[in-house]
Design a protein around this motif. Structure first.
Motif, PDB file in Angstrom:
ATOM      1  N   LEU A 156      28.091 -41.057  -6.109  1.00  0.00           N
ATOM      2  CA  LEU A 156      26.542 -41.550  -6.485  1.00  0.00           C
ATOM      3  C   LEU A 156      26.385 -40.544  -7.921  1.00  0.00           C
ATOM      4  CD1 LEU A 156      25.031 -40.910  -3.111  1.00  0.00           C
ATOM      5  CD2 LEU A 156      25.899 -42.977  -4.193  1.00  0.00           C
ATOM      6  N   VAL A 157      25.476 -41.183  -8.652  1.00  0.00           N
ATOM      7  CA  VAL A 157      25.190 -40.802 -10.053  1.00  0.00           C
ATOM      8  C   VAL A 157      23.872 -40.967 -10.361  1.00  0.00           C
ATOM      9  CG1 VAL A 157      27.369 -41.462 -11.114  1.00  0.00           C
ATOM     10  CG2 VAL A 157      25.789 -42.994 -11.443  1.00  0.00           C
ATOM     11  N   PRO A 158      23.164 -40.313 -10.942  1.00  0.00           N
ATOM     12  CA  PRO A 158      21.688 -40.024 -11.197  1.00  0.00           C
ATOM     13  C   PRO A 158      20.950 -41.178 -12.198  1.00  0.00           C
ATOM     14  CG  PRO A 158      22.352 -38.240 -12.328  1.00  0.00           C
ATOM     15  CD  PRO A 158      23.601 -38.978 -11.432  1.00  0.00           C
ATOM     16  N   SER A 159      21.689 -41.800 -12.861  1.00  0.00           N
ATOM     17  CA  SER A 159      20.965 -42.625 -14.040  1.00  0.00           C
ATOM     18  C   SER A 159      22.003 -43.598 -14.417  1.00  0.00           C
ATOM     19  CB  SER A 159      20.606 -41.751 -15.455  1.00  0.00           C
ATOM     20  OG  SER A 159      21.853 -41.209 -15.805  1.00  0.00           O
ATOM     21  N   GLU A 165      28.494 -44.612 -18.742  1.00  0.00           N
ATOM     22  CA  GLU A 165      29.355 -43.523 -19.481  1.00  0.00           C
ATOM     23  C   GLU A 165      30.863 -43.342 -18.353  1.00  0.00           C
ATOM     24  OE1 GLU A 165      31.412 -40.508 -21.780  1.00  0.00           O
ATOM     25  OE2 GLU A 165      29.887 -42.424 -22.205  1.00  0.00           O
ATOM     26  N   LEU A 166      30.650 -42.815 -17.282  1.00  0.00           N
ATOM     27  CA  LEU A 166      31.902 -42.678 -16.265  1.00  0.00           C
ATOM     28  C   LEU A 166      32.455 -43.811 -15.900  1.00  0.00           C
ATOM     29  CD1 LEU A 166      29.981 -40.307 -13.512  1.00  0.00           C
ATOM     30  CD2 LEU A 166      31.212 -39.712 -15.706  1.00  0.00           C
ATOM     31  N   THR A 167      31.997 -45.121 -15.884  1.00  0.00           N
ATOM     32  CA  THR A 167      32.886 -46.414 -15.842  1.00  0.00           C
ATOM     33  C   THR A 167      33.817 -46.607 -16.955  1.00  0.00           C
ATOM     34  OG1 THR A 167      30.996 -47.533 -14.573  1.00  0.00           O
ATOM     35  CG2 THR A 167      32.529 -48.802 -15.729  1.00  0.00           C
ATOM     36  N   ARG A 168      33.322 -45.935 -18.077  1.00  0.00           N
ATOM     37  CA  ARG A 168      33.952 -46.246 -19.390  1.00  0.00           C
ATOM     38  C   ARG A 168      35.195 -45.284 -19.533  1.00  0.00           C
ATOM     39  NH1 ARG A 168      34.261 -43.879 -24.186  1.00  0.00           N
ATOM     40  NH2 ARG A 168      32.985 -42.314 -23.854  1.00  0.00           N
ATOM     41  N   ARG A 169      34.858 -44.026 -18.665  1.00  0.00           N
ATOM     42  CA  ARG A 169      35.775 -43.160 -18.489  1.00  0.00           C
ATOM     43  C   ARG A 169      36.924 -43.244 -17.317  1.00  0.00           C
ATOM     44  NH1 ARG A 169      35.235 -38.512 -21.701  1.00  0.00           N
ATOM     45  NH2 ARG A 169      33.195 -38.615 -22.884  1.00  0.00           N
ATOM     46  N   GLY A 170      36.789 -44.358 -16.724  1.00  0.00           N
ATOM     47  CA  GLY A 170      37.627 -44.555 -15.466  1.00  0.00           C
ATOM     48  C   GLY A 170      37.187 -44.364 -14.145  1.00  0.00           C
ATOM     49  N   PHE A 171      35.966 -43.953 -13.994  1.00  0.00           N
ATOM     50  CA  PHE A 171      35.582 -43.488 -12.767  1.00  0.00           C
ATOM     51  C   PHE A 171      35.307 -45.036 -12.074  1.00  0.00           C
ATOM     52  CE2 PHE A 171      35.056 -39.714 -14.927  1.00  0.00           C
ATOM     53  CZ  PHE A 171      34.796 -38.593 -14.047  1.00  0.00           C
ATOM     54  N   LEU A 174      30.872 -46.467  -8.330  1.00  0.00           N
ATOM     55  CA  LEU A 174      29.814 -45.709  -8.599  1.00  0.00           C
ATOM     56  C   LEU A 174      28.615 -46.498  -8.262  1.00  0.00           C
ATOM     57  CD1 LEU A 174      30.668 -44.509 -12.484  1.00  0.00           C
ATOM     58  CD2 LEU A 174      31.306 -43.186 -10.504  1.00  0.00           C
ATOM     59  N   GLU A 175      27.619 -45.632  -7.810  1.00  0.00           N
ATOM     60  CA  GLU A 175      26.297 -46.530  -7.402  1.00  0.00           C
ATOM     61  C   GLU A 175      25.136 -45.388  -7.813  1.00  0.00           C
ATOM     62  OE1 GLU A 175      25.678 -49.150  -6.270  1.00  0.00           O
ATOM     63  OE2 GLU A 175      27.865 -49.711  -5.304  1.00  0.00           O
ATOM     64  N   LEU A 176      24.187 -45.889  -7.951  1.00  0.00           N
ATOM     65  CA  LEU A 176      22.900 -45.173  -8.704  1.00  0.00           C
ATOM     66  C   LEU A 176      22.127 -44.606  -7.388  1.00  0.00           C
ATOM     67  CD1 LEU A 176      21.420 -44.440 -11.297  1.00  0.00           C
ATOM     68  CD2 LEU A 176      20.162 -46.737 -10.882  1.00  0.00           C
ATOM     69  N   LEU A 177      21.819 -43.353  -7.489  1.00  0.00           N
ATOM     70  CA  LEU A 177      20.890 -42.598  -6.519  1.00  0.00           C
ATOM     71  C   LEU A 177      19.890 -41.809  -7.716  1.00  0.00           C
ATOM     72  CD1 LEU A 177      20.002 -42.151  -3.925  1.00  0.00           C
ATOM     73  CD2 LEU A 177      21.215 -39.984  -3.869  1.00  0.00           C
ATOM     74  N   ALA A 310      19.145 -40.496 -19.606  1.00  0.00           N
ATOM     75  CA  ALA A 310      19.099 -39.829 -18.303  1.00  0.00           C
ATOM     76  C   ALA A 310      17.781 -40.557 -17.633  1.00  0.00           C
ATOM     77  CB  ALA A 310      19.544 -38.323 -18.406  1.00  0.00           C
ATOM     78  N   ALA A 311      16.848 -39.157 -17.285  1.00  0.00           N
ATOM     79  CA  ALA A 311      15.704 -39.353 -16.688  1.00  0.00           C
ATOM     80  C   ALA A 311      14.550 -40.120 -17.569  1.00  0.00           C
ATOM     81  CB  ALA A 311      15.081 -38.092 -16.074  1.00  0.00           C
TER      82      ALA A 311
END
Length: 392
Positions: A156-159, A165-171, A174-177, A310-311
């Protein structure tokens, strides 16, 4: 009626510690318990825990000081303790909020016992490392974080920007919370004339406020230069700089900004009163995964100036309920702040819209979404990490 869950929540930090991660986890934990779920918090023993013992809702582990964060503990590996506890009372799902030795041992135990894991990406440690003299480790740290989170059923990622960004780095997965705000606590009605007087701010003065940890990763040099730019661009305006928070840079900032009023750390209603007694909120940080203070400032009815990430990217529409600049564009940041003061109507309209927007960003919906993610992990195939190196 849905079945109540037994949830283990693992984190290096938790209330009463004061930071964005602790605040978020405290809200999520309280919200889950209010919905009837059984939540066991696993965290390092802190100084405030003197004489306190573990119980059904709290498992205390050993830790050591976290560099650059006095008072916080970095959790040690607790494999045997976790295995013993979870074999006796097995959680339905585990949420790991931090990726240190404690989080890694929880991940290993979960894999061994075949318990679903949801992880949270709460802190940009790979960015922070550069600010604390460990820039060479940033790439290795990113590789470790990717490996860690890709071994959970869900991260879970906040934004939305963080997810990209994390998808680009191979994570993966990922879901948004997002985060919420207590708009009854943070409210313009808490504005205090006596507090403003203590700051030396009269009725005709504008208080430029900043709330946050005073640390290298917060880009605070821009806070000082932006305030001075406002003074130069609007000499007809009487401005007062007020800084709420503490951290390793406080002493040097007090020397650099003798005109500023430093309030130290404030909590609860006192913090809410400090927010509401300001007018303009400058937030120059580039390292946030979310930035809870942005929502708190909006809820308090302040004119917020921040970078478009971010926020701020999630909650501010430039010119409507705040002012934004492209990330890293310091001139753009200064211009955004200056625009708010060009016309009294600009600031008045933005502040009204800020409060209106934030009043609809409560925690209840966020907790419900968090619960849904935890339940979804129960039905995610355990084989999703097949082919990756074993974690123990």
């Amino acid at each position: 009626m849905t079945t109540a869950l037994h949830i283990a929540l693992i984190s290096e930090t938790f209330p009463p510690e004061v930071n964005g991660v602790a605040n978020t986890l405290g809200r999520l934990c309280a919200g889950l318990r209010a919905r009837g779920h059984r939540v066991q918090v696993v965290r390092p023993r802190q100084s405030a825990d003197r004489g306190r013992h573990s119980d059904e809702g709290l498992l205390l582990t050993r830790g050591w000081p976290l560099p650059g964060y006095p008072g916080l503990q970095w959790g040690q590996s607790a494999t045997s303790k976790l295995l013993h506890r979870w074999k006796r009372k097995r959680p339905d799902v585990i949420y790991i909020a931090t990726e240190g030795p404690l989080g890694l041992s929880a991940l290993r135990c979960a894999r061994r016992l075949d318990i679903p894991v949801v992880s949270g990406f709460h802190t940009n440690f790979q960015q922070y490392s550069g600010h604390y003299g460990f820039g060479l480790l940033s790439r290795l740290l990113t590789r470790y974080l990717r490996w860690f989170h890709n071994h959970s059923q869900l991260t879970l990622v906040p934004s939305a920007s963080q997810r990209m960004e994390l998808t680009r780095r191979g994570f993966e997965r990922l879901e948004l919370l997002a985060r919420g705000v207590d708009s009854r606590l943070f409210h313009p009605a808490r504005r205090s004339a006596s507090l403003r007087a203590a700051w030396g701010a009269g009725d005709d003065e504008l208080v430029v406020l900043h709330v946050g940890r005073l640390a290298p990763e917060k880009n605070l040099g821009l806070l000082g230069s932006s305030f001075r730019n406002l003074q130069a661009a609007h000499p007809q305006r009487r401005l007062r700089l007020v800084v709420v928070g503490d951290g390793p840079l406080r002493a040097s900032l007090e020397q650099q900004w003798p005109e500023a009023h430093f309030c130290g750390m404030r909590l609860g209603e006192e913090l809410a009163t400090h927010y509401a007694s300001g007018d303009l909120f400058l937030f120059p940080s580039l390292s946030e995964t979310f930035g809870n203070v942005v929502l708190e400032a909006l809820a308090s009815g302040l004119g917020v100036v921040a970078y478009d990430q971010a926020a701020a990217a999630q909650h501010i529409r430039h010119g409507h309920n705040g002012a934004l600049a492209e990330p890293g564009d310091e001139q753009g940041f200064n211009e955004a702040a200056s625009w708010l003061l060009e016309d009294e109507e600009n600031l008045r309209r933005v502040r009204l819209n800020a409060r209106q927007h934030a009043s609809h960003q409560g925690w209840e919906a966020i907790v419900g979404q968090f619960e849904d993610y935890l339940r979804s992990a129960l039905h995610t195939p355990a084989e999703l990490a097949a082919g990756r190196p074993s974690v123990g």
